[in-house]
Design a protein around this motif. Structure first.
Motif, PDB file in Angstrom:
ATOM      1  N   THR A  74      91.007  58.528  51.484  1.00 23.59           N
ATOM      2  CA  THR A  74      91.084  59.772  52.250  1.00 23.59           C
ATOM      3  C   THR A  74      90.773  60.981  51.379  1.00 23.59           C
ATOM      4  O   THR A  74      90.374  62.025  51.897  1.00 23.59           O
ATOM      5  N   HIS A  75      90.961  60.847  50.051  1.00 27.00           N
ATOM      6  CA  HIS A  75      90.664  61.939  49.112  1.00 27.00           C
ATOM      7  C   HIS A  75      90.786  61.413  47.688  1.00 27.00           C
ATOM      8  O   HIS A  75      91.116  60.246  47.475  1.00 27.00           O
ATOM      9  N   SER A 112      84.479  65.516  47.627  1.00 25.96           N
ATOM     10  CA  SER A 112      85.500  65.214  46.613  1.00 25.96           C
ATOM     11  C   SER A 112      84.955  65.330  45.201  1.00 25.96           C
ATOM     12  O   SER A 112      85.710  65.506  44.244  1.00 25.96           O
ATOM     13  N   HIS A 150      94.540  70.381  50.884  1.00 30.29           N
ATOM     14  CA  HIS A 150      95.248  69.681  49.801  1.00 30.29           C
ATOM     15  C   HIS A 150      94.258  69.478  48.658  1.00 30.29           C
ATOM     16  O   HIS A 150      94.556  69.767  47.511  1.00 30.29           O
ATOM     17  N   CYS A 158      89.402  66.167  51.249  1.00 31.23           N
ATOM     18  CA  CYS A 158      90.285  65.427  52.151  1.00 31.23           C
ATOM     19  C   CYS A 158      89.598  65.106  53.475  1.00 31.23           C
ATOM     20  O   CYS A 158      88.974  65.964  54.090  1.00 31.23           O
ATOM     21  N   GLY A 201      95.831  60.836  55.486  1.00 29.06           N
ATOM     22  CA  GLY A 201      95.919  61.019  54.049  1.00 29.06           C
ATOM     23  C   GLY A 201      97.080  61.927  53.691  1.00 29.06           C
ATOM     24  O   GLY A 201      98.189  61.762  54.197  1.00 29.06           O
ATOM     25  N   ALA A 236      96.790  65.340  54.069  1.00 28.30           N
ATOM     26  CA  ALA A 236      96.674  66.596  54.813  1.00 28.30           C
ATOM     27  C   ALA A 236      97.899  66.815  55.691  1.00 28.30           C
ATOM     28  O   ALA A 236      98.481  67.907  55.710  1.00 28.30           O
TER      29      ALA A 236
END
Length: 230
Positions: free
Chosen positions: A56-57, A84, A113, A117, A131, A133
């Motif tokens: 997710t990140h 990212s 975040h 994300c 994730g 967030a």
């Protein structure tokens, strides 16, 4: 669809396994290095063909398992957001989809975040994977790694809270033993995101949280698909 929620206790990370029951094609969301062997064994035991391992990140509190899983599960490709700045086999962005069998996950950009994300939304909008967030009655911190409370506030309200109220939300972490929430619950009960934007920003700017324990090793490794320097 077959669905499993898995847990890594040190970083309190949830990993999610989704599979088409007919084609056996599967996706793993947010795997952790320490549980990569567990996940690979589970995929084999269930007779699944894991084609994607998606983050997710770029995580700061644990090293992703995607790099190891690509070695353990032949044919598996890693996925992360283009924004990212991290390496992966496939870089995706807002509106892109991840297809497994007859199902798809839509990528919604939910920065704040971190810049990269993503929230993954199942094609029928019955579930979403948020994730860091949006957490259960909380949200990811915004005091490092390109964090911005204003950006996070708008991300959640425009990309997650616009999903159907009945949509089940599965977070990247939980520290209190909760496993799932819904859009309706968080719109009504989230102690941070039910506030005005100004109140939210004030809350987030005054959390005074300690630095994540693994950040100095996790972020450099995660920028390279979870591969650590020797």
């Amino acid at each position: 669809m077959d669905f499993l929620q898995l847990f890594e206790p040190v970083s309190c990370t949830y990993t999610y396994l989704l599979a088409d029951a007919d084609t056996k094609e599967a996706v793993l969301i947010d795997p952790v290095l320490e549980t990569a062997n567990r996940d690979a064994k589970l995929v084999k035991d269930l007779g699944l063909k894991m084609i994607f391992a998606a983050n997710t990140h770029c995580h700061a509190d644990h090293i992703t398992g995607t790099g190891v899983l690509k070695k353990l599960v032949p044919g598996c490709k890693s996925i992360i957001s283009k924004d990212s700045g991290a390496l992966a086999d496939i870089l995706i962005q807002e509106g892109d989809t991840i297809k497994f069998g007859k199902y798809t996950l839509e990528a919604r950009s939910t920065p704040g975040h971190t810049d990269g994300c993503l929230t993954y939304v199942l094609n029928d909008k019955s579930m979403a994977f948020t994730g860091d967030a949006l957490l259960i009655r909380g949200c990811g911190r915004t005091d490092f790694q390109q964090g911005c409370p204003n950006t996070l506030y708008h991300s959640v309200h425009s990309k997650i809270f616009t999903l159907p109220d009945s949509c089940t939300l599965y977070p990247g972490h939980d520290y209190t033993g909760q496993t799932v929430t819904t859009v309706e619950e968080e719109k009504r009960l989230n102690p941070r995101l039910t506030k005005s934007e100004a109140e939210f920003v004030n809350i987030m700017n005054n959390l005074n949280l300690p630095k994540p324990k693994q950040i100095d090793i996790a972020v450099p490794a995660n920028l390279k698909c979870g591969i650590q320097d020797d």
